[in-house]
Write a protein that holds these residues in place. Structure first.
Motif, mmCIF file in Angstrom:
data_model
loop_
_atom_site.group_PDB
_atom_site.id
_atom_site.type_symbol
_atom_site.label_atom_id
_atom_site.label_comp_id
_atom_site.label_asym_id
_atom_site.label_seq_id
_atom_site.Cartn_x
_atom_site.Cartn_y
_atom_site.Cartn_z
ATOM 1 N N ALA A 292 -6.994 -10.305 3.671
ATOM 2 C CA ALA A 292 -5.710 -9.742 3.261
ATOM 3 C C ALA A 292 -5.595 -9.803 1.744
ATOM 4 C CB ALA A 292 -4.576 -10.506 3.911
ATOM 5 N N VAL A 293 -4.836 -8.874 1.181
ATOM 6 C CA VAL A 293 -4.598 -8.864 -0.260
ATOM 7 C C VAL A 293 -3.145 -9.214 -0.530
ATOM 8 C CG1 VAL A 293 -6.394 -7.155 -0.691
ATOM 9 C CG2 VAL A 293 -4.052 -6.391 -0.297
ATOM 10 N N GLU A 294 -2.883 -9.699 -1.719
ATOM 11 C CA GLU A 294 -1.511 -9.973 -2.123
ATOM 12 C C GLU A 294 -0.779 -8.653 -2.304
ATOM 13 O OE1 GLU A 294 -1.489 -12.471 -5.561
ATOM 14 O OE2 GLU A 294 -2.239 -14.218 -4.460
ATOM 15 N N LEU A 295 0.340 -8.497 -1.613
ATOM 16 C CA LEU A 295 1.106 -7.256 -1.635
ATOM 17 C C LEU A 295 2.443 -7.396 -2.360
ATOM 18 C CD1 LEU A 295 0.619 -6.108 2.087
ATOM 19 C CD2 LEU A 295 -0.583 -5.224 0.085
ATOM 20 N N VAL A 296 3.144 -8.485 -2.120
ATOM 21 C CA VAL A 296 4.509 -8.665 -2.624
ATOM 22 C C VAL A 296 4.649 -10.070 -3.185
ATOM 23 C CG1 VAL A 296 6.962 -8.714 -1.990
ATOM 24 C CG2 VAL A 296 5.432 -7.050 -0.919
ATOM 25 N N GLU A 297 5.348 -10.184 -4.314
ATOM 26 C CA GLU A 297 5.580 -11.490 -4.909
ATOM 27 C C GLU A 297 7.056 -11.681 -5.218
ATOM 28 O OE1 GLU A 297 2.911 -11.280 -8.219
ATOM 29 O OE2 GLU A 297 4.360 -10.229 -9.494
ATOM 30 N N LEU A 298 7.489 -12.943 -5.163
ATOM 31 C CA LEU A 298 8.864 -13.306 -5.503
ATOM 32 C C LEU A 298 8.846 -14.237 -6.695
ATOM 33 C CD1 LEU A 298 8.970 -12.702 -2.263
ATOM 34 C CD2 LEU A 298 11.256 -13.649 -2.522
ATOM 35 N N TRP A 299 9.663 -13.883 -7.692
ATOM 36 C CA TRP A 299 9.762 -14.661 -8.911
ATOM 37 C C TRP A 299 11.152 -15.291 -8.994
ATOM 38 C CZ3 TRP A 299 6.119 -15.366 -12.877
ATOM 39 C CH2 TRP A 299 4.899 -14.696 -12.673
ATOM 40 N N TRP B 46 -5.739 -1.027 1.416
ATOM 41 C CA TRP B 46 -5.570 -2.335 0.794
ATOM 42 C C TRP B 46 -5.826 -3.372 1.878
ATOM 43 C CZ3 TRP B 46 -2.477 1.871 0.253
ATOM 44 C CH2 TRP B 46 -2.285 2.376 -1.042
ATOM 45 N N GLY B 47 -6.679 -4.350 1.606
ATOM 46 C CA GLY B 47 -6.997 -5.323 2.625
ATOM 47 C C GLY B 47 -8.009 -4.769 3.609
ATOM 48 N N ASP B 48 -7.851 -5.101 4.872
ATOM 49 C CA ASP B 48 -8.826 -4.769 5.915
ATOM 50 C C ASP B 48 -8.305 -3.637 6.791
ATOM 51 O OD1 ASP B 48 -10.770 -4.689 7.834
ATOM 52 O OD2 ASP B 48 -10.478 -6.740 8.554
ATOM 53 N N ALA B 49 -8.841 -2.436 6.592
ATOM 54 C CA ALA B 49 -8.422 -1.278 7.388
ATOM 55 C C ALA B 49 -8.837 -1.401 8.853
ATOM 56 C CB ALA B 49 -8.997 0.002 6.793
ATOM 57 N N ASP B 50 -9.848 -2.221 9.127
ATOM 58 C CA ASP B 50 -10.356 -2.357 10.495
ATOM 59 C C ASP B 50 -9.728 -3.522 11.253
ATOM 60 O OD1 ASP B 50 -12.150 -0.195 10.219
ATOM 61 O OD2 ASP B 50 -13.572 -1.469 9.159
ATOM 62 N N LYS B 51 -8.765 -4.173 10.659
ATOM 63 C CA LYS B 51 -8.115 -5.310 11.321
ATOM 64 C C LYS B 51 -7.409 -4.857 12.591
ATOM 65 C CE LYS B 51 -4.817 -9.088 10.547
ATOM 66 N NZ LYS B 51 -5.790 -10.156 10.948
ATOM 67 N N ILE B 52 -7.618 -5.568 13.681
ATOM 68 C CA ILE B 52 -6.948 -5.261 14.946
ATOM 69 C C ILE B 52 -5.539 -5.847 14.899
ATOM 70 C CG2 ILE B 52 -6.983 -5.569 17.445
ATOM 71 C CD1 ILE B 52 -9.165 -3.713 16.334
ATOM 72 N N VAL B 53 -4.566 -5.008 15.187
ATOM 73 C CA VAL B 53 -3.169 -5.400 15.053
ATOM 74 C C VAL B 53 -2.352 -4.883 16.234
ATOM 75 C CG1 VAL B 53 -3.158 -5.548 12.535
ATOM 76 C CG2 VAL B 53 -2.757 -3.335 13.644
ATOM 77 N N LEU B 54 -1.198 -5.477 16.410
ATOM 78 C CA LEU B 54 -0.196 -4.979 17.347
ATOM 79 C C LEU B 54 0.880 -4.252 16.540
ATOM 80 C CD1 LEU B 54 0.163 -8.128 19.616
ATOM 81 C CD2 LEU B 54 -0.836 -5.934 20.301
ATOM 82 N N THR C 101 8.198 1.029 0.977
ATOM 83 C CA THR C 101 8.938 1.730 -0.072
ATOM 84 C C THR C 101 8.034 1.976 -1.276
ATOM 85 O OG1 THR C 101 10.957 0.643 0.684
ATOM 86 C CG2 THR C 101 11.022 1.694 -1.479
ATOM 87 N N ALA C 102 7.242 0.978 -1.656
ATOM 88 C CA ALA C 102 6.324 1.135 -2.778
ATOM 89 C C ALA C 102 5.301 2.239 -2.511
ATOM 90 C CB ALA C 102 5.617 -0.186 -3.057
ATOM 91 N N ILE C 103 4.827 2.340 -1.277
ATOM 92 C CA ILE C 103 3.856 3.385 -0.949
ATOM 93 C C ILE C 103 4.508 4.765 -0.980
ATOM 94 C CG2 ILE C 103 2.404 4.293 0.911
ATOM 95 C CD1 ILE C 103 1.678 1.409 1.595
ATOM 96 N N LEU C 104 5.729 4.865 -0.509
ATOM 97 C CA LEU C 104 6.442 6.145 -0.579
ATOM 98 C C LEU C 104 6.640 6.561 -2.035
ATOM 99 C CD1 LEU C 104 9.137 5.596 2.205
ATOM 100 C CD2 LEU C 104 7.062 7.001 2.359
ATOM 101 N N VAL C 105 6.951 5.612 -2.901
ATOM 102 C CA VAL C 105 7.059 5.909 -4.330
ATOM 103 C C VAL C 105 5.706 6.345 -4.877
ATOM 104 C CG1 VAL C 105 7.481 4.891 -6.600
ATOM 105 C CG2 VAL C 105 9.064 4.422 -4.714
ATOM 106 N N PRO D 63 2.106 -6.269 -9.308
ATOM 107 C CA PRO D 63 1.937 -5.268 -10.373
ATOM 108 C C PRO D 63 0.555 -4.627 -10.331
ATOM 109 C CG PRO D 63 3.030 -7.223 -11.244
ATOM 110 C CD PRO D 63 2.595 -7.547 -9.840
ATOM 111 N N GLY D 64 0.564 -3.286 -10.500
ATOM 112 C CA GLY D 64 -0.665 -2.517 -10.529
ATOM 113 C C GLY D 64 -1.206 -2.122 -9.173
ATOM 114 N N LEU D 65 -0.700 -2.737 -8.093
ATOM 115 C CA LEU D 65 -1.281 -2.483 -6.774
ATOM 116 C C LEU D 65 -0.971 -1.087 -6.266
ATOM 117 C CD1 LEU D 65 -2.954 -4.057 -4.660
ATOM 118 C CD2 LEU D 65 -0.795 -4.602 -3.523
ATOM 119 N N PHE D 66 0.270 -0.655 -6.442
ATOM 120 C CA PHE D 66 0.688 0.655 -5.923
ATOM 121 C C PHE D 66 1.053 1.625 -7.040
ATOM 122 C CE2 PHE D 66 1.928 -2.457 -2.571
ATOM 123 C CZ PHE D 66 1.009 -2.060 -1.617
ATOM 124 N N ASP D 67 0.684 1.303 -8.292
ATOM 125 C CA ASP D 67 1.033 2.175 -9.428
ATOM 126 C C ASP D 67 0.165 3.434 -9.426
ATOM 127 O OD1 ASP D 67 2.772 0.209 -10.080
ATOM 128 O OD2 ASP D 67 1.564 -0.623 -11.705
#
Length: 331
Positions: free
Chosen positions: A3-10, A36-44, A288-292, A327-331
Motif C-alpha cells: 500500500a502507498v500513503e494516500l492521505v495525511e493529517l497535520w 497507486w499501490g497494488d492493482a492486483d490486491k483482492i478486495v471486497l 475527491t482528489a482523483i476526480l480533481v 502532496p504530489g500523489l494526485f497532482d
C-alpha cells in the motif's frame, strides 16, 4: 506491491496520522491507465458493488415486468440514510410487490438521517428493515426473486438470485471470483482484484443503450443514479454531494471499510480505491482528489474543499490543522 500513503493529517507542524491504500483508474477497454499501490490486491467492494448486484434485475426482464422507475433503479444501487425519501419509496415498492417489511432479509438499522433518527427516538417505534441502508438493493432482489419464482431466502449464497449476481460479477470484472464475505445486510459480497473492479466500473462508464442487453442495463443504472443523487445516499453525504456536483458527468459510490468507486461516462473511465484501515474520511478524500486530477471537479468547489482539504477544528472552532492527499500523489 505494498500500500502507498494516500492521505495525511497535520496538527500544527506535526504529521499526526497517515492513511495508506490502493487505487486504480481504468479506461473503456478495461486497461489500467493509472495505479497507486497494488492493482492486483483482492478486495471486497462492499456497497460499491450495488450497481453490479442490480444487473440481473434488469437483464432478466424483472425490472421492466414490474414497471420499475428510474427512482427505484437508483434506490436499488443506494446506500441510503434511511430518510423519509428512502423509506417511503422502499415501502411503496414492497407494497407493489404484495410484500411487507418482514419479507426483507437485510435486518433493521438505526437511520443515519437526523430527522428520521429523532422521530424514532421520540416515538414508540423501532427501526425497521426499510431503514437499512441496503433496503433498496433488497427490494431489487425481491423483484428479481418474484420474477424467477425462487424461494424466500434470497440472500443465501446458493440461491438463484445470488448465483445470478455472482455470474454478472465475474463477467464485468473479467475474473473468476476468488471468494466472498457476508455483507452487513446479510447478502454475499463477492471479491475481485482492485483492477477487476476498476475494469467493471469502466465498463459501466463506456456502456450505451442500444448496444445489447448488458450495456443497456449498465447505462440505465448509471443514468438513474446520476438523475437521483439524493436517493443513492442522502443530504450531506459525500456520494450525493459529489454526484450532484458532477452534474451528469458521472456518479460516485461508497462502500464500507474505505472503499469507493467512480463511473465517468463522458470520459469512459472507471475508478476503484481501497483505504487499508477502512476509514471513510480517507476514502472520501482520495476519490475527491482523483476526480480533481481527472479534471471533472474543480479543486475550488466547496464540496471538493470539504472532502479533499478539510480544516481540522477544535471544539471551540480553532483551526488546528488539515487533512489532505499526500502532496504530489494526485497532482
Amino acid at each position: 506491491m505494498s500500500a502507498v500513503e494516500l492521505v495525511e493529517l497535520w496538527r500544527g507542524d506535526i504529521r499526526e496520522s497517515v492513511h495508506r491504500g490502493h487505487a486504480v483508474i481504468c479506461d473503456g477497454s478495461g486497461a489500467v491507465i493509472e495505479a497507486w499501490g497494488d492493482a492486483d490486491k483482492i478486495v471486497l467492494p462492499r456497497s460499491s458493488a450495488k450497481m453490479v448486484q442490480a444487473l440481473p434485475l434488469l437483464e432478466s426482464g424483472a425490472a421492466d415486468a414490474a414497471g420499475l422507475t428510474t427512482e427505484q433503479l437508483a434506490l436499488a444501487c443506494a446506500s441510503h440514510s434511511g430518510a423519509a425519501i428512502h423509506t417511503g419509496r422502499a415501502e411503496r415498492w414492497l407494497a407493489d410487490l404484495g410484500l411487507t417489511d418482514s419479507d426483507l432479509r437485510c435486518g433493521p438499522q438505526d437511520p443515519e438521517d437526523p430527522a428520521e433518527h429523532k422521530r424514532l427516538l421520540c416515538s414508540d417505534e423501532s427501526p425497521c428493515q426499510v431503514h437499512n441502508n441496503c433496503s433498496g438493493k433488497h427490494c431489487g432482489f425481491l423483484t428479481l426473486n418474484r420474477h424467477i419464482g425462487a424461494g424466500p431466502e434470497y440472500t443465501e449464497p446458493d440461491h438463484p438470485v445470488q448465483l445470478a449476481v455472482r455470474a454478472a460479477w465475474e463477467e464485468v470484472t473479467g475474473e473468476t471470483c476468488p471468494g466472498f464475505g457476508i455483507d452487513g445486510c446479510s447478502a454475499p459480497n463477492f471479491a475481485a482484484s482492485l483492477a477487476g473492479i476498476g475494469r467493471a466500473m469502466a465498463g459501466y462508464a463506456a456502456a450505451r443503450e442500444g448496444r445489447g442487453r448488458r450495456q443497456g442495463a449498465q447505462a440505465r443504472l448509471v443514468q438513474a443514479m446520476m438523475a437521483h443523487p439524493a436517493l443513492i445516499a442522502g443530504e450531506g453525504r459525500a456520494c450525493t454531494d459529489l454526484t450532484r456536483t458532477l452534474g451528469g458527468a458521472g456518479v460516485v459510490k461508497t462502500g464500507a471499510e474505505g472503499f469507493y468507486i467512480a463511473i465517468l461516462p463522458e470520459r469512459q473511465i472507471g475508478v476503484a480505491l481501497k483505504v487499508e484501515d477502512g476509514t471513510t474520511r480517507a476514502s472520501e478524500c482520495v476519490i475527491t482528489a482523483i476526480l480533481v486530477r481527472l479534471g471533472v471537479l474543480s479543486p475550488e468547489h466547496p464540496v471538493a474543499q470539504r472532502l479533499r482539504n478539510p480544516r481540522l477544528l477544535s471544539r471551540r472552532g480553532l483551526d488546528t490543522g488539515q487533512m489532505r492527499p499526500v502532496p504530489g500523489l494526485f497532482d
